[in-house]
Design a protein around this motif. Structure first.
Motif, PDB file in Angstrom:
ATOM      1  N   ARG A  80     -30.564  14.072  12.434  1.00 36.81           N
ATOM      2  CA  ARG A  80     -29.671  14.934  13.198  1.00 36.81           C
ATOM      3  C   ARG A  80     -30.446  15.941  14.043  1.00 36.81           C
ATOM      4  O   ARG A  80     -29.949  16.403  15.074  1.00 36.81           O
ATOM      5  CB  ARG A  80     -28.719  15.667  12.249  1.00 36.81           C
ATOM      6  N   LYS A 126     -27.066  11.233   9.661  1.00 42.15           N
ATOM      7  CA  LYS A 126     -26.274  12.413   9.310  1.00 42.15           C
ATOM      8  C   LYS A 126     -27.097  13.545   8.706  1.00 42.15           C
ATOM      9  O   LYS A 126     -26.586  14.640   8.506  1.00 42.15           O
ATOM     10  CB  LYS A 126     -25.184  12.021   8.300  1.00 42.15           C
ATOM     11  N   GLU A 128     -30.752  16.008   8.205  1.00 38.43           N
ATOM     12  CA  GLU A 128     -31.880  16.619   8.880  1.00 38.43           C
ATOM     13  C   GLU A 128     -33.170  16.271   8.144  1.00 38.43           C
ATOM     14  O   GLU A 128     -33.148  15.832   6.993  1.00 38.43           O
ATOM     15  CB  GLU A 128     -31.702  18.134   8.961  1.00 38.43           C
TER      16      GLU A 128
END
Length: 258
Positions: A80, A126, A128
């Motif tokens: 992300r 979705k 990090e």
């Protein structure tokens, strides 16, 4: 007559033996047997042990109920926060409904493998980078839920999913190394500054104490001389306090004024 009866009995016994051999099956402890009679699911799932089927009519399929350890091939994706990573995982699952595993899906192992790869790519997109590196437990739970939801309808239960490794580009590794080095240097500077602050406070307290007791300054001077002399130096520099020089000046001016 007796001979014919014996021949018929031997023939019947041989036919029975052949029939029993063709009909007898053994299901192992870690297996379950699913019988298809003329292509249709017949009866309940056969438990471990000795069982009998109708020869040439029934087909017995054995399903392994042990936990399967399946490695998920490494999947490459963009997190992300726009970092390209390569992640691989491992899935632990087992069959809980042998009939559904054979009837509702063509190949349950292949289906679980494809679902795991798709779910892993979805998790990468979705999440990090920091989550992939330090918050794997939460990602493992989410990945397990994503795989287990469709697998329940196939008679398969996912026991556990673990992310094995996260591979980063070399440029990202160097950047993270520089960041970690800068953070360590920052902490070192803060520690040094804190040490200087504490030392200055102690020196201020010492100076205040010496100002109240002038003899303490002379004792400190003598301690410094002893410390310097212990180094076996050929030259000894002896500092004199300014207060002592001023005292000598005042003592010298008094006779002159009188």
């Amino acid at each position: 007559m007796l001979q014919e009866l014996l021949t018929a009995a031997v023939a019947a016994g041989a036919a029975g033996f052949v029939y029993l051999t063709a009909a007898a099956r053994v299901v192992k402890q870690y297996e379950r047997g699913v019988v298809f009679r003329l292509g249709q699911l017949a009866g309940e799932v056969r438990e471990p042990g000795f069982t009998v089927i109708v020869p040439f009519v029934d087909r017995l399929h054995k399903v392994n109920m042990q936990i399967v350890t399946m490695p998920v091939p490494a999947q490459e994706g963009i997190t992300r926060d726009n970092v390209t990573v390569r992640v691989d995982a491992v899935v632990y699952f087992r069959v809980v409904d042998a009939a559904s595993a054979l009837v509702k899906v063509e190949d349950y192992k292949f289906a679980v493998s494809q679902m795991a790869q798709t779910s892993l790519r979805s998790i990468i997109g979705k999440s990090e980078l920091d989550d992939l590196l330090s918050n794997r437990e939460k990602l493992n739970e989410g990945l397990e839920l994503m795989i287990d939801s469709p697998a329940v309808g196939w008679g398969v239960q996912v026991d556990r999913v673990e992310i094995k490794d996260v591979s980063l580009p070399d440029a990202m590794k160097r950047s993270m190394a520089r960041q970690a080095e800068a953070d360590r240097e920052r902490r070192a500077r803060i520690i040094n500054a804190d040490a200087e602050l504490q030392a200055s406070k102690k020196l201020a307290e010492a100076a205040e104490q010496m100002s109240e007791q002038p003899a303490a300054l002379q004792l400190r001077l003598l301690q410094t001389v002893v410390a310097v002399a212990a180094e076996k130096n050929s030259t000894l520099v002896l500092p004199f306090p300014v207060e002592l020089l001023r005292f000598l000046e005042r003592a010298q001016e008094r006779p002159t004024g009188t």
